[in-house]
Design an enzyme around this catalytic site. Structure first.
Site, PDB file in Angstrom:
ATOM      1  N   TYR A 130       0.836  -1.190   0.000  1.00  0.00           N
ATOM      2  CA  TYR A 130       0.000   0.000   0.000  1.00  0.00           C
ATOM      3  C   TYR A 130       0.875   1.246   0.000  1.00  0.00           C
ATOM      4  CZ  TYR A 130      -3.768   3.193   0.670  1.00  0.00           C
ATOM      5  OH  TYR A 130      -4.660   4.207   0.452  1.00  0.00           O
ATOM      6  N   GLN A 191     -10.753   0.240   0.322  1.00  0.00           N
ATOM      7  CA  GLN A 191     -11.142  -0.593  -0.811  1.00  0.00           C
ATOM      8  C   GLN A 191      -9.940  -1.276  -1.449  1.00  0.00           C
ATOM      9  OE1 GLN A 191     -11.701   2.660  -0.447  1.00  0.00           O
ATOM     10  NE2 GLN A 191     -11.252   3.846  -2.291  1.00  0.00           N
ATOM     11  N   ASN A 214      -3.620   5.987   5.905  1.00  0.00           N
ATOM     12  CA  ASN A 214      -4.380   6.789   6.866  1.00  0.00           C
ATOM     13  C   ASN A 214      -5.236   5.903   7.768  1.00  0.00           C
ATOM     14  OD1 ASN A 214      -6.554   5.982   5.338  1.00  0.00           O
ATOM     15  ND2 ASN A 214      -6.799   7.932   4.282  1.00  0.00           N
ATOM     16  N   SER A 237       5.669   9.420  13.654  1.00  0.00           N
ATOM     17  CA  SER A 237       7.119   9.218  13.753  1.00  0.00           C
ATOM     18  C   SER A 237       7.705   9.856  15.013  1.00  0.00           C
ATOM     19  CB  SER A 237       7.764   9.830  12.512  1.00  0.00           C
ATOM     20  OG  SER A 237       9.066   9.345  12.340  1.00  0.00           O
ATOM     21  N   GLN A 259      11.900  14.929  12.078  1.00  0.00           N
ATOM     22  CA  GLN A 259      10.724  14.166  12.487  1.00  0.00           C
ATOM     23  C   GLN A 259       9.515  15.077  12.566  1.00  0.00           C
ATOM     24  OE1 GLN A 259      10.795  10.823  12.563  1.00  0.00           O
ATOM     25  NE2 GLN A 259      12.799  11.378  11.800  1.00  0.00           N
ATOM     26  N   HIS A 262       7.241  15.735   9.597  1.00  0.00           N
ATOM     27  CA  HIS A 262       6.438  14.660   9.013  1.00  0.00           C
ATOM     28  C   HIS A 262       4.958  14.818   9.329  1.00  0.00           C
ATOM     29  CE1 HIS A 262       8.832  11.672   7.014  1.00  0.00           C
ATOM     30  NE2 HIS A 262       9.737  11.658   7.958  1.00  0.00           N
ATOM     31  N   GLU A 327      11.559   5.096  18.171  1.00  0.00           N
ATOM     32  CA  GLU A 327      11.655   4.586  16.793  1.00  0.00           C
ATOM     33  C   GLU A 327      13.053   4.869  16.240  1.00  0.00           C
ATOM     34  OE1 GLU A 327       9.229   6.787  14.107  1.00  0.00           O
ATOM     35  OE2 GLU A 327       9.350   5.299  12.498  1.00  0.00           O
ATOM     36  N   HIS A 328      13.483   6.139  16.288  1.00  0.00           N
ATOM     37  CA  HIS A 328      14.819   6.548  15.837  1.00  0.00           C
ATOM     38  C   HIS A 328      15.602   7.073  17.033  1.00  0.00           C
ATOM     39  CE1 HIS A 328      12.093   7.476  12.344  1.00  0.00           C
ATOM     40  NE2 HIS A 328      13.009   6.777  11.697  1.00  0.00           N
ATOM     41  N   ASP A 361      16.554   7.419   6.338  1.00  0.00           N
ATOM     42  CA  ASP A 361      15.283   7.462   5.615  1.00  0.00           C
ATOM     43  C   ASP A 361      15.448   7.110   4.145  1.00  0.00           C
ATOM     44  OD1 ASP A 361      13.661   8.133   7.717  1.00  0.00           O
ATOM     45  OD2 ASP A 361      13.870  10.294   7.422  1.00  0.00           O
ATOM     46  N   GLU A 415      -2.283 -35.640  29.584  1.00  0.00           N
ATOM     47  CA  GLU A 415      -3.155 -34.582  29.065  1.00  0.00           C
ATOM     48  C   GLU A 415      -4.491 -35.142  28.568  1.00  0.00           C
ATOM     49  OE1 GLU A 415      -0.920 -32.284  26.180  1.00  0.00           O
ATOM     50  OE2 GLU A 415       0.324 -31.351  27.734  1.00  0.00           O
ATOM     51  N   HIS A 420      -3.359 -39.338  20.690  1.00  0.00           N
ATOM     52  CA  HIS A 420      -1.949 -38.945  20.626  1.00  0.00           C
ATOM     53  C   HIS A 420      -1.070 -40.080  21.151  1.00  0.00           C
ATOM     54  CE1 HIS A 420      -3.631 -34.911  20.175  1.00  0.00           C
ATOM     55  NE2 HIS A 420      -2.423 -34.394  20.005  1.00  0.00           N
TER      56      HIS A 420
END
Lengths: 433, 433
Positions: A130, A191, A214, A237, A259, A262, A327-328, A361, A415, A420
């Protein structure tokens, strides 16, 4: 103004805990809408995609034009300037080289019981990527998602990217071509996720879907999880910079702003043992915020979620960073390697002031799809491992079964799983005949 | 009666597609109830756990008795017979040896640009293990979840297991002790998952939760995902056996019943190139179903979801198996290794008739937590990898930045991320001073 904290302050722990716990994201509840869209695509296939694309992207398609033709792609990418093409190719080459080292190895061995054990790795057959439209349509993200899949050996790689009002991003298409994407569809939103997961007349279903999007895309990915695999649901981020007093404040300020620009919900944190550096960086950030193209985004991010923390020493900086699990993480200190050894939770570490996060990046080689919202405590960035899966192998000989089979039978009986136990006993009995 | 298919039949493809698409699980919609339970535990902590345990497990606890004391555990495990303890210890040892080989390696290298790149693996700090109460409370599952975590280096391992009416399973406690579990709480359901994810006064929160459970537990894991990591949501168990004509039908029948006896929704499929073997196995299954302790479970599973497929040759068997992507795959054929090479999607492969699937449930060494419901197309069984995460590393030298920085700047500008570009440019400018 960003939050200013000092570990010497009496209320530091309370204030730091509040910073850690603060929620930065306002996810609108779109789950019902998304459920309807997915059901529509499952029921009507291409016809639903055509209708929804007309509705959301103001673009009239037919089942035949859902997919970009080779000629269209060719014409669009021809417009990309040579220096941009060269930069993309350099990035792709470096990302490919880094990820090639991640391919896990098969293993097989025979143990002292005579049992042969091991595992084999195989690629996912088909993956879907995506790519958002509009402002967040990044060619670098196409490379970061598609190249690990190709390195893993994924045969079919289908990309979806919405083209609102019919406007396509030539660099995104070029990145897809360089990375080896096999099919590109001009659809987006929930979709597109539904089409990748369930298939339509025109689009064959995939086994795994990755890539950012999104709130609608995120909700759709959550919903199709199980039917197909998905990557993480990315949050806004974040960067955390640990800097000593021996730095250029402008460099640090620009890294924090990388950052912040963004997303208004992005978070930039500076931890330093130098009050003077803290002050200088804040002044530099304010200076750049006067002119930065994206100041309308970076400004609110810095003022609402930015933080500057003064610590007594670098061990404290590390301890706080490990609680953030950023994250960074940039280590702008004299001996970044030594400090990195103490880091237990971070998506990516950038060692030394000559390594701005922006390198990661684009062209560093490591993936820029990284765990956000403190999830580096338990998860990793995107990699080749996301596109392969392991099949375990076990092979008994009669002698091996004689050696370990009775224990299996004992546990099966304990068990209350009689069949088994009998499946082992039937074979053991043959050995005693 | 199970489904009988033959690839020679005209309607085979339709019937096989129906078999693939059939939904075996009826998940009750408990999401609202679970949301309420989680909110209650977050708001009231231990007090909510005490109330909910009284309500669901008819057991009166206090915050002090939520956790099993060492003395209680000692007393309970002392009652385990020696042969059961020995079997558990053998299983643990073999599972540990297998998983120790899965530890991924750190890497670091310097490339031709002068950039030093790599990654480091670190363990999750704290993991939570859910163990069901009642019939599905399996000591083997405790080993299969806890040992990979310990091998990975997880420091704190907290286990939750409901004890309805106060009845605890000594073998489960012994397995926990053998595996190295640090804390055991007698709570279950969505409330236990909430306690592990968010913590209470008595229970510190964990970073990752694994282990099977009922619909409430599954819904709770889905809800806390993101706050903590979770393993897969397990569906009903499945086995696919590919067998040639040279087999003991009783062995195959018992292997099919090993899955069927787990759950009425479990699925057992036989694919064979021998119509005589198909007939003999079916007869044997019916014979065992007359006396099997769990015939009230295995019978409906076999009749509702069992399938027997006769194929023209083993290549067709492989092709069909790859479409099923079974959790467990037995290859009861003359050259199982050769056939295994052609398998592209399966959770675990059992090679040859001397390797009943039950061996893999207990003492083989590989994990028995495996991808169900065709998810072996995109996911793997539980492993050490579920308890570690990767931090990527990048370190530029001034020369490396001069070499690859301009491409990063170009891409940043093309994506309209000015601060990203400036953060590189500021450093490059220094080099030109």
């Amino acid at each position: 103004m960003p939050v200013f904290l000092n570990t010497a302050d009496a209320d530091f722990e309370t204030a730091f805990a509040a910073l850690l716990g603060a929620k930065r994201e306002d996810s609108p509840d779109v789950d019902n809408v998304v459920a309807g869209i997915i059901a529509d695509v499952r029921a009507r296939g291409d016809a639903a995609l055509v209708d929804l694309t007309q509705k959301f992207d103001r673009l009239v398609l037919t089942p035949e034009t859902l997919r970009f033709s080779e000629e269209e792609i060719e014409a669009l990418v021809a417009a990309v300037p040579a220096h941009e093409r060269a930069a993309l190719e350099l990035a792709a080459e470096r990302i490919r080289a880094y990820h090639a080292r991640q391919m896990p190895e098969d293993a097989q061995w025979t143990d002292e019981s005579g049992a042969t054990l091991g595992w084999r790795w195989t690629p996912v057959s088909a993956a879907g990527l995506y790519v958002p439209g509009g402002l967040a349509s990044y060619p670098s993200s196409v490379l970061m998602n598609a190249i690990p899949a190709k390195v893993a050996g994924v045969e079919r790689l289908a990309m979806v990217v919405p083209t609102p009002d019919g406007v396509a991003n030539p660099l995104v298409l070029l990145a897809a071509r360089i990375a080896g994407v096999s099919e590109i569809y001009r659809i987006g939103g929930a979709q597109a996720v539904a089409a990748l997961a369930y298939g339509t007349e025109t689009i064959a279903p995939v086994d795994k879907i990755t890539g950012p999007g999104n709130a609608f895309v995120a909700a759709a990915k959550r919903r199709v999880f199980g039917k197909v695999g998905i990557d993480m649901i990315a949050g806004p981020s974040e960067i955390l910079v640990i800097a000593d007093g021996d730095n250029d404040p402008d460099w640090i300020a620009l890294d924090l702003l990388s950052q912040a620009e963004h997303d208004e919900s992005a978070q930039s944190i500076l931890i330093t043992d130098s009050p003077a550096m803290a002050k200088a960086v804040v002044a530099s950030v304010e200076k750049y915020l006067e002119t930065l193209e994206r100041r309308a985004i970076a400004g609110p991010s810095w003022r609402d979620y930015g933080a500057v923390i003064v610590v007594e020493d670098m061990d404290r900086a590390v301890a706080l960073s490990n609680r953030v699990a950023p994250e960074h993480l940039e280590l702008c200190v004299a001996d970044p390697d030594a400090l990195a050894e103490k880091i237990t939770h971070a998506g990516a570490i950038f060692l030394g002031a000559w390594t701005p996060e922006a390198i990661g990046d684009y062209v560093g080689g490591p993936n820029h799809v990284l765990p956000t919202a403190r999830s580096a405590r338990f998860s990793s960035g995107l990699s080749v491992m996301d596109f392969v899966k392991r099949t375990t192998l076990a092979k008994m000989t009669p002698a091996a079964l004689r050696s370990i089979g009775p224990a299996a039978e004992t546990l099966a009986i304990s068990e209350s799983l009689e069949a088994h136990g009998l499946s082992v006993r039937a074979r053991l009995s043959r050995l005693n005949e």
